[in-house]
Design an enzyme around this catalytic site. Structure first.
Site, PDB file in Angstrom:
ATOM      1  CE1 TYR A 132      82.250 -82.752  -4.397  1.00 21.78           C
ATOM      2  CE2 TYR A 132      83.415 -81.657  -6.131  1.00 21.78           C
ATOM      3  CZ  TYR A 132      81.561 -81.833  -5.085  1.00 21.78           C
ATOM      4  OH  TYR A 132      80.238 -82.283  -4.885  1.00 21.78           O
ATOM      5  CB  SER A 133      90.296 -77.758  -1.362  1.00 21.21           C
ATOM      6  OG  SER A 133      90.755 -77.658  -0.374  1.00 21.21           O
ATOM      7  CG  ASN A 134      91.419 -84.497  -0.294  1.00 18.08           C
ATOM      8  OD1 ASN A 134      89.993 -84.623  -0.111  1.00 18.08           O
ATOM      9  ND2 ASN A 134      91.875 -84.747  -0.870  1.00 18.08           N
TER      10      ASN A 134
END
Ligand SMILES: *Cc1c(COP(=O)(O)O)cnc(C)c1O
Length: 342
Positions: free
Chosen positions: A75-77
């Protein structure tokens, strides 16, 4: 839109406002609280990632690279911003994702990244930990060909240089601040802010809030402390001196990437009081920490600027789990509305 580099501070000043905020918990306190709205940079290349990617993209293009490779969690920004920025710049992109059990269909974030044209490589935790080692680089090359490597989080010297513009934004406001607070992952944004304000008179003290707990900021041994010092030291060769910063953590908050019922409630109230939606991983916990500080009178009668570093698409990770069901209705509604516009 990804910005051109060097960033045009005058243009940024008109687009990214500083907003005075008065959440209900400020009631008893004499603190004047402000927020720098970096969440308004761009819907997809979000917040501090926009600043960190700006110089990385320009550098890669001027070195003649056609393909960029970077790293992140499911879920890396950073990965979402990285993919969007590459798509916009007409560059091929590759994302090495932690978790060999995952696929492009595992969650909405990965689906979106795939949809932007990014090639995904899924690796196990052990391979992810060794991601910069020679044999791993050879492996990626065998899969996708030549690439320019952008480290996790966009956190290298180019990233720090991009984030210096955030410091310029802080120093070019009508209000003079005593303290600046921001949330830290790798610490590159903090280092950029510290460098950006160095050289100004009356520069505020910069406080970094670690999302990784007390051990990361322990005096002398904390990895985050060392990381920030390293970023600043490497930058010295560019003729910038560094200035004061302090790192903090809060043992009472849940661990990295975790949310509690109480925190969601806090975020819902903050939204109601200020109109500002915080992100679930970084700024929500930063503000919970600031609340504690205000209640303990650590910041009495001072002007405090909190930096909203963006990252709102991080909420994608909290909608289909149990947490989505427990979320206050107004918060959930606003999140859905914002995510739809991405
Ligand atoms: C990535 C991120 C951070 C951490 O930035 P670093 O430069 O790695 O310290 C902080 N806030 C938000 C919203 C982020 O997405």
């Amino acid at each position: 839109m990804i910005p051109s580099y060097p960033l045009n501070v005058t243009d940024l000043l008109s687009r990214l406002p500083v907003q005075k905020v008065t959440p209900r918990w400020l009631n008893e306190s004499k603190v004047a609280l402000y927020m720098l709205r970096l969440d308004l940079t761009d819907a997809s290349v979000s917040g501090n990632k926009w600043f960190k990617l700006a110089k990385n993209i320009i550098d890669a293009q001027s070195a003649g690279h056609q393909q960029l490779l970077s790293f992140g969690g499911a879920y890396s920004n950073h990965i979402f911003s990285f993919s969007s920025a590459c798509a916009e710049a007409g560059l091929s992109s590759v994302a090495v994702i932690r978790g060999e059990e995952l696929s492009a269909d595992s969650n909405p974030m990965l689906k979106a990244v795939k949809g932007l044209g990014t090639t995904l490589i899924f690796v196990d935790r052990e391979a992810y930990r060794r991601k910069y080692e020679q044999d791993r680089l050879t492996y990626y090359r065998s899969q996708v060909g030549e690439f320019c490597l952008i480290p996790e989080g966009g956190s290298n010297q180019a990233g720090v240089s991009g984030a210096e513009a955030i410091g310029e934004l802080v120093m070019n406001q009508a209000t003079e601040f005593d303290h600046v607070m921001l949330a830290c992952g790798t610490g590159a944004t903090l280092a950029g802010v510290v460098r950006g304000i160095s050289g100004y008179d009356n520069a505020p003290m910069v406080h970094g809030f670690s999302s990784f707990g007390m051990r990361s900021v322990a005096a002398g041994t904390g990895w985050l402390t060392k990381e920030v010092e390293q970023f600043l030291e490497e930058g010295q060769s560019e003729g910038r001196s560094s200035r004061g910063f302090q790192l903090h953590a809060d043992a009472s908050l849940p661990g990295y990437g975790r949310l509690s019922q109480e925190l969601m409630h806090f975020g819902a109230e903050f939204l109601e009081d200020t109109g500002v939606l915080l992100d679930p991983v970084y700024t929500l916990k930063l503000m919970a920490f600031v609340q504690r500080w205000c209640q303990q009178d650590c910041l009495e009668s001072q002007k405090v600027l909190c930096i909203h570093t963006g990252g709102l698409h991080g909420w994608l990770g909290y909608l289909d789990e149990e947490s989505g069901g427990d979320m206050p209705a107004q918060l959930l509604g606003t999140i859905k509305q914002r995510l739809l516009s991405l």
